[in-house]
Design a protein around this motif. Structure first.
Motif, mmCIF file in Angstrom:
data_model
loop_
_atom_site.group_PDB
_atom_site.id
_atom_site.type_symbol
_atom_site.label_atom_id
_atom_site.label_comp_id
_atom_site.label_asym_id
_atom_site.label_seq_id
_atom_site.Cartn_x
_atom_site.Cartn_y
_atom_site.Cartn_z
ATOM 1 N N THR A 46 -60.817 25.432 32.681
ATOM 2 C CA THR A 46 -59.731 26.307 32.260
ATOM 3 C C THR A 46 -58.919 25.562 31.210
ATOM 4 O O THR A 46 -58.442 24.451 31.464
ATOM 5 C CB THR A 46 -58.817 26.683 33.440
ATOM 6 O OG1 THR A 46 -59.570 27.421 34.401
ATOM 7 C CG2 THR A 46 -57.640 27.535 32.968
ATOM 8 N N TYR A 47 -58.784 26.158 30.036
ATOM 9 C CA TYR A 47 -58.053 25.526 28.936
ATOM 10 C C TYR A 47 -56.809 26.345 28.605
ATOM 11 O O TYR A 47 -56.864 27.581 28.543
ATOM 12 C CB TYR A 47 -58.935 25.420 27.694
ATOM 13 C CG TYR A 47 -60.158 24.552 27.880
ATOM 14 C CD1 TYR A 47 -60.039 23.184 28.099
ATOM 15 C CD2 TYR A 47 -61.440 25.101 27.833
ATOM 16 C CE1 TYR A 47 -61.166 22.377 28.267
ATOM 17 C CE2 TYR A 47 -62.571 24.305 27.995
ATOM 18 C CZ TYR A 47 -62.424 22.946 28.213
ATOM 19 O OH TYR A 47 -63.535 22.162 28.393
ATOM 20 N N ASP A 48 -55.712 25.649 28.374
ATOM 21 C CA ASP A 48 -54.467 26.310 27.995
ATOM 22 C C ASP A 48 -54.352 26.341 26.476
ATOM 23 O O ASP A 48 -54.390 25.288 25.818
ATOM 24 C CB ASP A 48 -53.258 25.577 28.587
ATOM 25 C CG ASP A 48 -53.151 25.753 30.097
ATOM 26 O OD1 ASP A 48 -53.766 26.708 30.617
ATOM 27 O OD2 ASP A 48 -52.453 24.957 30.735
ATOM 28 N N MET A 49 -54.206 27.539 25.941
ATOM 29 C CA MET A 49 -54.104 27.738 24.505
ATOM 30 C C MET A 49 -52.627 27.860 24.119
ATOM 31 O O MET A 49 -52.007 28.923 24.263
ATOM 32 C CB MET A 49 -54.848 29.007 24.086
ATOM 33 C CG MET A 49 -56.311 29.073 24.502
ATOM 34 S SD MET A 49 -57.404 28.069 23.472
ATOM 35 C CE MET A 49 -57.524 26.571 24.478
ATOM 36 N N THR A 50 -52.026 26.764 23.657
ATOM 37 C CA THR A 50 -50.611 26.787 23.295
ATOM 38 C C THR A 50 -50.397 26.204 21.908
ATOM 39 O O THR A 50 -51.274 25.524 21.360
ATOM 40 C CB THR A 50 -49.754 25.972 24.290
ATOM 41 O OG1 THR A 50 -49.887 24.566 24.007
ATOM 42 C CG2 THR A 50 -50.165 26.240 25.734
ATOM 43 N N GLY A 51 -49.209 26.447 21.388
ATOM 44 C CA GLY A 51 -48.801 25.799 20.160
ATOM 45 C C GLY A 51 -48.368 24.369 20.442
ATOM 46 O O GLY A 51 -48.400 23.908 21.586
ATOM 47 N N PRO A 52 -47.914 23.641 19.402
ATOM 48 C CA PRO A 52 -47.584 22.222 19.568
ATOM 49 C C PRO A 52 -46.189 21.958 20.101
ATOM 50 O O PRO A 52 -45.842 20.807 20.379
ATOM 51 C CB PRO A 52 -47.723 21.681 18.145
ATOM 52 C CG PRO A 52 -47.313 22.836 17.283
ATOM 53 C CD PRO A 52 -47.847 24.062 17.993
ATOM 54 N N GLU A 53 -45.384 23.009 20.264
ATOM 55 C CA GLU A 53 -43.994 22.812 20.686
ATOM 56 C C GLU A 53 -43.508 24.045 21.436
ATOM 57 O O GLU A 53 -43.951 25.165 21.178
ATOM 58 C CB GLU A 53 -43.101 22.574 19.468
ATOM 59 C CG GLU A 53 -43.183 23.714 18.454
ATOM 60 C CD GLU A 53 -42.561 23.394 17.116
ATOM 61 O OE1 GLU A 53 -41.837 22.379 17.037
ATOM 62 O OE2 GLU A 53 -42.793 24.159 16.157
ATOM 63 N N ALA A 54 -42.616 23.813 22.386
ATOM 64 C CA ALA A 54 -42.009 24.914 23.132
ATOM 65 C C ALA A 54 -40.627 25.190 22.553
ATOM 66 O O ALA A 54 -39.766 24.311 22.554
ATOM 67 C CB ALA A 54 -41.904 24.560 24.614
ATOM 68 N N LEU A 55 -40.433 26.387 22.044
ATOM 69 C CA LEU A 55 -39.189 26.762 21.373
ATOM 70 C C LEU A 55 -38.396 27.737 22.216
ATOM 71 O O LEU A 55 -38.956 28.609 22.893
ATOM 72 C CB LEU A 55 -39.486 27.411 20.021
ATOM 73 C CG LEU A 55 -40.285 26.588 19.005
ATOM 74 C CD1 LEU A 55 -40.562 27.438 17.767
ATOM 75 C CD2 LEU A 55 -39.530 25.321 18.629
ATOM 76 N N SER A 56 -37.079 27.620 22.157
ATOM 77 C CA SER A 56 -36.212 28.621 22.759
ATOM 78 C C SER A 56 -36.181 29.838 21.841
ATOM 79 O O SER A 56 -36.565 29.756 20.658
ATOM 80 C CB SER A 56 -34.799 28.065 22.933
ATOM 81 O OG SER A 56 -34.185 27.881 21.665
ATOM 82 N N PHE A 57 -35.699 30.951 22.343
ATOM 83 C CA PHE A 57 -35.627 32.136 21.499
ATOM 84 C C PHE A 57 -34.568 31.982 20.408
ATOM 85 O O PHE A 57 -34.693 32.574 19.335
ATOM 86 C CB PHE A 57 -35.388 33.384 22.352
ATOM 87 C CG PHE A 57 -36.669 33.995 22.856
ATOM 88 C CD1 PHE A 57 -37.097 35.225 22.407
ATOM 89 C CD2 PHE A 57 -37.475 33.308 23.751
ATOM 90 C CE1 PHE A 57 -38.292 35.781 22.845
ATOM 91 C CE2 PHE A 57 -38.660 33.846 24.193
ATOM 92 C CZ PHE A 57 -39.079 35.087 23.742
ATOM 93 N N ALA A 58 -33.568 31.188 20.661
ATOM 94 C CA ALA A 58 -32.586 30.899 19.610
ATOM 95 C C ALA A 58 -33.255 30.121 18.483
ATOM 96 O O ALA A 58 -32.993 30.370 17.293
ATOM 97 C CB ALA A 58 -31.418 30.115 20.193
ATOM 98 N N GLU A 59 -34.138 29.181 18.833
ATOM 99 C CA GLU A 59 -34.853 28.416 17.808
ATOM 100 C C GLU A 59 -35.870 29.291 17.082
ATOM 101 O O GLU A 59 -36.093 29.128 15.878
ATOM 102 C CB GLU A 59 -35.535 27.211 18.458
ATOM 103 C CG GLU A 59 -34.557 26.154 18.940
ATOM 104 C CD GLU A 59 -35.206 25.086 19.798
ATOM 105 O OE1 GLU A 59 -34.664 23.966 19.850
ATOM 106 O OE2 GLU A 59 -36.252 25.371 20.436
ATOM 107 N N ILE A 60 -36.475 30.214 17.796
ATOM 108 C CA ILE A 60 -37.400 31.146 17.156
ATOM 109 C C ILE A 60 -36.661 32.008 16.145
ATOM 110 O O ILE A 60 -37.136 32.221 15.018
ATOM 111 C CB ILE A 60 -38.087 32.021 18.221
ATOM 112 C CG1 ILE A 60 -39.046 31.167 19.068
ATOM 113 C CG2 ILE A 60 -38.837 33.188 17.581
ATOM 114 C CD1 ILE A 60 -39.504 31.833 20.336
ATOM 115 N N ALA A 61 -35.498 32.510 16.522
ATOM 116 C CA ALA A 61 -34.692 33.316 15.606
ATOM 117 C C ALA A 61 -34.289 32.498 14.388
ATOM 118 O O ALA A 61 -34.308 33.001 13.247
ATOM 119 C CB ALA A 61 -33.452 33.842 16.330
ATOM 120 N N ALA A 62 -33.925 31.241 14.598
ATOM 121 C CA ALA A 62 -33.530 30.385 13.481
ATOM 122 C C ALA A 62 -34.695 30.155 12.524
ATOM 123 O O ALA A 62 -34.514 30.133 11.294
ATOM 124 C CB ALA A 62 -33.004 29.050 14.012
#
Length: 292
Positions: free
Chosen positions: A188-204
């Motif tokens: 089982t492999y987890d497909m994620t990006g390189p960083e976990a962002l908050s929604f405030a950071e996503i909006a920024a």
């Protein structure tokens, strides 16, 4: 991995990329989909029309295939049964390996209701008599942009939680590596990006890319249901939308995995880099007249 590879959802965002990768490498690939007109544009030499819920059509479409890349079906109340029908048809057709596109932290009591469907599908595949591999996707980076309204507001009950969203390109590359490689049975492999962002950071990040104000507006559960009532969607679908944010708040989406790098040899794309290279993903946020 030798033998014909069948790819479902072959005209969708992941399936079509996987078909293209396999075709470019000269691998025998059969593209399966529901729309024959869309399938006609597939780079696969072999295309078949079939729906997951049609056991006979799926069995015929998968006849002769060695491996199956099973892209999860569109959300629906009976999705688990639909998946089971497709899996059983694959077994009846003689498929000897299944790679299933699942969801991060799939579990029977996951906060995100659709993640529960994926867990039950995984259990059905586990009970089958063939080797399997599960690719558990995080949220997609393109969807984070699409979830932001044209007025520049990203709203939902995500609290201060974080999400390590991934790109469709990275998931497709990892899936291709698994389909062509060995040593992945039972993994089982987890497909994620390189960083976990908050929604405030996503909006920024969206604001920086689009050159305009974009804000995250946290909602309570009641506010989230109320703000989505205008869509007049079925209750089960709205629950899925709302609980996708609540899963972030619960810390069920902040996993950061190195599996994509390990499988493909390159790091997954960051959200900022995705926005820089895919302006069409947030074209609804750009000033009028701006070309994306």
């Amino acid at each position: 991995m030798s033998g014909l590879i069948a790819v479902t959802g072959a005209t969708g965002r992941i399936g079509r990329r996987v078909v293209r990768h396999l075709a470019e490498q000269g691998v025998p690939v059969r593209a399966l989909g529901r729309d024959p007109e869309k399938l006609a544009a597939s780079p696969a030499d072999d295309t078949r029309t079939a729906e997951y819920a049609d056991a006979a059509a799926m069995r015929a479409a998968l006849d002769g295939a060695h491996s199956l890349f099973l892209v999860s079906a569109h959300e629906a109340p009976d999705r688990v049964r639909t998946h089971a029908t497709a899996v059983d048809a694959a077994l009846a057709a003689g498929v000897r390996r299944i790679v299933y596109l699942s969801y991060l932290n799939a579990a029977p009591h996951a906060t995100f209701t659709y993640a529960r469907d994926h867990w039950h599908t995984e259990q059905h595949i586990r009970a089958a008599s063939v080797p399997f591999t599960f690719l558990r996707d995080s949220a997609y980076q393109a969807d984070l942009a699409a979830m932001t309204s044209p007025d520049g507001v990203l709203r939902g009950p995500a609290g201060d939680g974080r999400v390590a969203a991934v790109t469709h390109d990275d998931v497709a590359a990892a899936a291709t590596a698994v389909l062509l490689g060995t040593g992945h049975d039972g993994a089982t492999y987890d497909m994620t990006g390189p960083e976990a962002l908050s929604f405030a950071e996503i909006a920024a990040a969206l604001a920086a890319a689009g050159g305009r104000e974009v804000v995250y507006r946290p909602e309570t559960r009641d506010e989230a249901y109320a703000s989505r009532a205008a869509y007049q969607a079925p209750d089960w679908e709205v629950e899925g939308w709302v609980t996708s944010y609540e899963a972030v708040a619960a810390g069920e989406m902040d996993d950061v995995s190195d599996d994509i790098r390990a499988l493909t040899g390159h790091p997954p794309q960051s959200f900022a880099d995705f926005l820089a290279t895919h302006p069409r993903a947030y074209r609804h946020l750009l000033p009028p007249g701006t070309r994306a």
